[in-house]
Structure formats: structure tokens, C-alpha cells
Design a protein around this motif. Structure first.
Motif, PDB file in Angstrom:
ATOM      1  N   PHE A  21       0.854  -1.200   0.000  1.00 41.09           N
ATOM      2  CA  PHE A  21       0.000   0.000   0.000  1.00 41.09           C
ATOM      3  C   PHE A  21       0.883   1.242   0.000  1.00 41.09           C
ATOM      4  O   PHE A  21       1.826   1.348   0.794  1.00 41.09           O
ATOM      5  N   HIS A  23       0.611   5.803  -0.968  1.00 43.84           N
ATOM      6  CA  HIS A  23      -0.026   6.955  -1.606  1.00 43.84           C
ATOM      7  C   HIS A  23       0.828   7.481  -2.760  1.00 43.84           C
ATOM      8  O   HIS A  23       0.419   8.408  -3.452  1.00 43.84           O
ATOM      9  N   ASP A  69      -7.000   2.132  -3.479  1.00 46.47           N
ATOM     10  CA  ASP A  69      -7.622   2.094  -2.149  1.00 46.47           C
ATOM     11  C   ASP A  69      -8.258   3.449  -1.844  1.00 46.47           C
ATOM     12  O   ASP A  69      -7.674   4.500  -2.096  1.00 46.47           O
ATOM     13  N   ALA A 143     -11.053   0.941   3.176  1.00 47.07           N
ATOM     14  CA  ALA A 143     -10.711   0.844   4.594  1.00 47.07           C
ATOM     15  C   ALA A 143     -11.717   1.652   5.407  1.00 47.07           C
ATOM     16  O   ALA A 143     -12.350   2.553   4.878  1.00 47.07           O
ATOM     17  N   GLN A 185      -6.166  -6.553   9.238  1.00 50.55           N
ATOM     18  CA  GLN A 185      -5.212  -5.490   9.590  1.00 50.55           C
ATOM     19  C   GLN A 185      -5.214  -5.293  11.098  1.00 50.55           C
ATOM     20  O   GLN A 185      -6.197  -4.841  11.679  1.00 50.55           O
ATOM     21  N   GLY A 190       0.343   0.635  10.728  1.00 47.00           N
ATOM     22  CA  GLY A 190       0.315   2.074  10.542  1.00 47.00           C
ATOM     23  C   GLY A 190      -1.053   2.469  10.006  1.00 47.00           C
ATOM     24  O   GLY A 190      -1.656   1.726   9.245  1.00 47.00           O
ATOM     25  N   GLY A 219       2.428  -4.470  11.164  1.00 43.62           N
ATOM     26  CA  GLY A 219       3.625  -4.868  11.894  1.00 43.62           C
ATOM     27  C   GLY A 219       4.558  -5.756  11.082  1.00 43.62           C
ATOM     28  O   GLY A 219       5.530  -6.285  11.623  1.00 43.62           O
ATOM     29  N   TRP A 238       0.280  -7.639   3.402  1.00 40.46           N
ATOM     30  CA  TRP A 238      -0.036  -6.286   2.897  1.00 40.46           C
ATOM     31  C   TRP A 238       0.769  -5.330   3.763  1.00 40.46           C
ATOM     32  O   TRP A 238       0.544  -5.250   4.969  1.00 40.46           O
ATOM     33  N   GLY A 240       2.628  -1.450   4.531  1.00 40.02           N
ATOM     34  CA  GLY A 240       2.503  -0.017   4.259  1.00 40.02           C
ATOM     35  C   GLY A 240       3.713   0.788   4.702  1.00 40.02           C
ATOM     36  O   GLY A 240       4.338   1.504   3.925  1.00 40.02           O
ATOM     37  N   THR A 241       4.074   0.645   5.976  1.00 40.83           N
ATOM     38  CA  THR A 241       5.126   1.495   6.553  1.00 40.83           C
ATOM     39  C   THR A 241       6.474   1.339   5.845  1.00 40.83           C
ATOM     40  O   THR A 241       7.165   2.324   5.583  1.00 40.83           O
ATOM     41  N   SER A 330       5.884  -2.025  12.529  1.00 36.46           N
ATOM     42  CA  SER A 330       6.835  -2.505  11.518  1.00 36.46           C
ATOM     43  C   SER A 330       7.954  -1.510  11.253  1.00 36.46           C
ATOM     44  O   SER A 330       8.889  -1.810  10.504  1.00 36.46           O
TER      45      SER A 330
END
Ligand SMILES: Cc1cc2nc3c(=O)[nH]c(=O)nc-3n(C[C@H](O)[C@H](O)[C@H](O)COP(=O)(O)O)c2cc1C
Length: 364
Positions: A21, A23, A69, A143, A185, A190, A219, A238, A240-241, A330
Motif C-alpha cells: 500500500f 499513496h 484504495d 478501509a 489489519q 500504521g 507490523g 499487505w 505499508g510502513t 513494523s
């Protein structure tokens, strides 16, 4: 390198069970090129900007699959006129933020951004949904909120529907609306989270998923964790951080330094960012809202109306003292600046090593 694949990899035509994920379009393109499945977060983009962003990402992806998303919470106003919302802000909160602006010497942002020009409302969501449905994204993820009409329309257009869930109740609701893939999740993640950690949440979501694919989120920063989740029954992970460490994310220098210096304990759940519980990496701005003298943050979308200019400013001016971002436990996996290709290589290599380790322990 050998490949550990799950059925969803074949369904989506990707090499590895790694979902990323972000942006940031540059991160999305790099994840796809490295064999993962990228998901472009457009919840921070104005509807009128989405078609151009999507067209450019699709040009660069050149047919590689990707998802989009959106964040669609309920309980936002039908329309949001920023001037009216600002007028409605409680005086105590306005005075508190004014005192912080003064004491921290926060400069106004020099250019408009989502955080200074938009407020989350049903009208904004409808326009974002329209723009996203018209894309060639293979999957649509949502989400916080679930919209039956979006799920049905996305499925009609042959898109895979994905829902991020933080509880069994939420998972059951998503399944009742026909969602194809669940992302379990956990609290470690995050961004906006529920209260159950990934390790406990994942088996509970798999147990109610009616055989539908479940991905693990929150995480996760190593390939061994991904293999562990697959061992538990997930079809992938999945993340993100982790991508904020990649050059492609263009992370402001001070934020990158903060993430590198941070341990999992330096991420906290705060309502100061959006009004809803959101795991972020701590900074003096986040801490100021946790002080005894601070008022309770407002709800969504008012907290962002109150503080959106500050978030935009501290990112634009790369304010070392105040800068923060959504970040999961994470964050321990961020040790230096890197690039997406190296991150993917490391995750896959580590996943394979973990598999070799597990196999060496079996007496088969
Ligand atoms: C900077 C950042 C922004 C995020 N924004 C969104 C978002 O707009 N929509 C969403 O569904 N999830 C969002 N998330 C959560 C991710 O989709 C993912 O669930 C989470 O990052 C997984 O946990 P991890 O951060 O420990 O990898 C965000 C996460 C981060 C780190």
C-alpha cells in the motif's frame, strides 16, 4: 530465486504474495515492476485530480496489475463547505491549535493540498468513487467504511474487491456485502486500526472468511513474518510502513530520519491526525495532543479541518521537531534509505530462508 506462491498470485498474475500500500505513484510502479501487487491510496487526493494520477500510473505500469484504495468512513457530513466547518470548530480547540502554532513557530503552508482544501464528506467520497471506478485498476480496496453500492459496481466491472478489516464483526459485514478478499489489519499497523494485534486477528479472520483469500497486515517488515502468515493460512501480506524507507517515496528527510531512529514503541495510537484512532510515529506535535492540558481531538472530519494546514506545513517545511506520519510497529524494519527493488528482493530472500529453516526442522 525460488518463488513461494499462493493462489491469489496466479489470480492476479503477480510473482510474489506481497501487497504494497502506498499513496506515492513512484512506489506503486516500483512494487509492480518488482513482482508484487501495489495498491495506490487515493484517499488523500481530490476527485478532480484522480483521473490524471490514474492515467499516468497506468501508462507507467504498462499493463502490470495494480489496485486502488479509498478510505470511506461513515458518519461524515453529506457536504463539506470548508468555511462552514471552520466556523463550527469549538473555540477551545481553535485557541489550543493557535497556541501550538505560536509556540512551535509553525509557518503556513505555501501551497494548497488535500489537507488544506478538502474535508471528508459523502459528496467527496462519491466523487472519488466515480473517478476510481473508471480506472483500469484490477482491484478496489476500502478501509474503515464499507459501501455496498461500490462493491457491487466494482464487481460488475470485473474488479476484485478488497476490504481492510480489524475485527471479526467487520469481516462478517464485508463478507455479507460480497467482498472478495479480506485484509486482516491488526493493531500493529500504521494508519487507522482496531484493537486486536495481527497475530491474534489473522486466524480469527481466516476462520470466518468462508474460504475467501485473507491477507495479513500490520507490523510486517520481514519475509519470515510473511512466510509465518502464509503458514497460518494467509494468501499473502499487505505492507505499508516499510515503503517509506524507499527513495521512490520521496519521504521528507526529517521524517525518514525519525523513522530510521524509531523503534516499534515510538509509534502510538492517536486521534490527533484524523479524529479516528490512527497509529503514527510520535513527534512533538503528536505528544502535544497527549498532554494533560490538551483538549480531546475532534472527530472526523473536524480534526483535519482544525489541523490540516499544520500537517501540510510540517511536511512541506520538513520540520524535524514536529513531522510525523502514519506508521506501524513494523517501523523496526526501517534501518536506512533504500529502494523498492532492494526491499522486495530482501523480503523474498528472507521468505525463502525462513522456508528452508522450517523444512530443515521437519523429519519428513
Ligand atoms: C503512511 C500511511 C498511510 C496509510 N493510509 C492508508 C489509507 O489511506 N487507506 C488504507 O486503507 N490504509 C492506509 N494505511 C494502512 C495500510 O494500508 C496498511 O494496512 C498498513 O500500513 C499495514 O501495516 P504496516 O504499516 O505495519 O505495514 C496507511 C499506512 C501508512 C503507513
Amino acid at each position: 530465486m525460488s518463488r513461494i506462491r499462493t493462489p491469489i498470485c496466479d489470480g492476479l498474475g503477480i510473482d510474489y504474495p506481497i501487497f504494497g500500500f502506498s499513496h506515492e505513484p513512484d512506489v506503486v510502479v516500483a512494487i509492480a515492476q518488482a513482482g508484487g501487487f501495489p495498491v495506490l491510496g487515493l484517499g488523500r487526493d481530490a476527485p478532480e485530480q484522480i483521473p490524471a494520477i490514474v492515467t499516468e500510473v497506468e501508462r507507467r505500469l504498462d499493463g502490470l496489475p495494480y489496485g486502488i484504495d479509498l478510505m470511506l468512513p461513515s458518519n461524515v457530513p453529506p457536504q463539506a463547505d470548508l468555511a462552514d466547518l471552520r466556523e463550527a470548530l469549538p473555540k477551545e480547540h481553535v485557541a489550543f491549535v493557535e497556541s501550538l502554532r505560536e509556540s512551535f513557530g509553525i509557518k503556513p503552508p505555501s501551497k494548497p493540498s488535500f489537507f488544506t482544501s478538502q474535508a471528508r464528506s459523502e459528496a467527496l467520497f462519491e466523487a472519488q468513487i466515480d473517478a476510481v471506478l473508471n480506472s483500469n485498476a484490477r482491484a478496489i480496496a476500502t478501509a474503515i467504511g464499507l459501501r455496498s453500492a461500490l462493491i457491487q459496481e466494482a464487481k460488475r466491472r470485473d474488479k476484485l474487491t478488497i476490504s481492510l478489516v480489524g475485527s471479526v464483526k467487520h469481516a462478517r459485514k464485508a463478507l455479507s456485502m460480497g467482498v472478495d478478499v479480506l485484509v486482516a489489519q491488526g493493531y500493529d499497523a500504521g494508519g487507522h486500526t482496531g484493537s486486536v494485534g495481527t497475530m491474534s486477528l489473522l486466524p480469527q479472520i481466516i476462520a470466518v472468511a468462508e474460504g475467501k483469500p485473507v491477507l495479513a497486515a500490520g507490523g510486517i517488515a520481514t519475509g519470515a513474518q510473511i512466510l509465518g502468515c502464509i503458514g497460518m493460512g494467509a494468501e499473502g501480506a499487505w505492507l505499508g510502513t516499510l515503503w517509506m524507507a524507499a527513495r521512490e517515496n520521496h519521504t521528507p528527510k526529517s521524517l525518514l530520519n525519525r523513522l530510521i531512529a524509531s523503534a516499534s514503541e515510538d509509534t502510538v495510537i492517536s486521534r490527533a491526525h484524523s479524529g479516528k484512532p490512527c497509529r503514527v510515529v510520535r513527534s512533538d506535535w503528536i505528544d502535544a495532543w497527549a498532554a494533560d492540558a490538551a483538549p480531546d481531538p475532534l472527530g472526523m472530519p473536524f480534526q483535519q479541518v482544525l489541523t490540516g494546514d499544520v500537517f501540510a506545513s510540517i511536511h512541506e517545511h520538513d520540520d524535524a521537531r514536529l513531522i510525523y506520519e502514519a506508521a506501524g510497529q513494523s517501523v523496526f524494519g526501517i534501518e536506512d534509505e533504500t529502494c523498492v527493488a532492494d526491499q522486495m528482493h530482501k523480503l523474498v530472500h528472507d521468505m525463502n530462508s525462513a522456508w528452508t529453516r522450517v523444512r530443515s526442522l521437519s523429519d519428513d
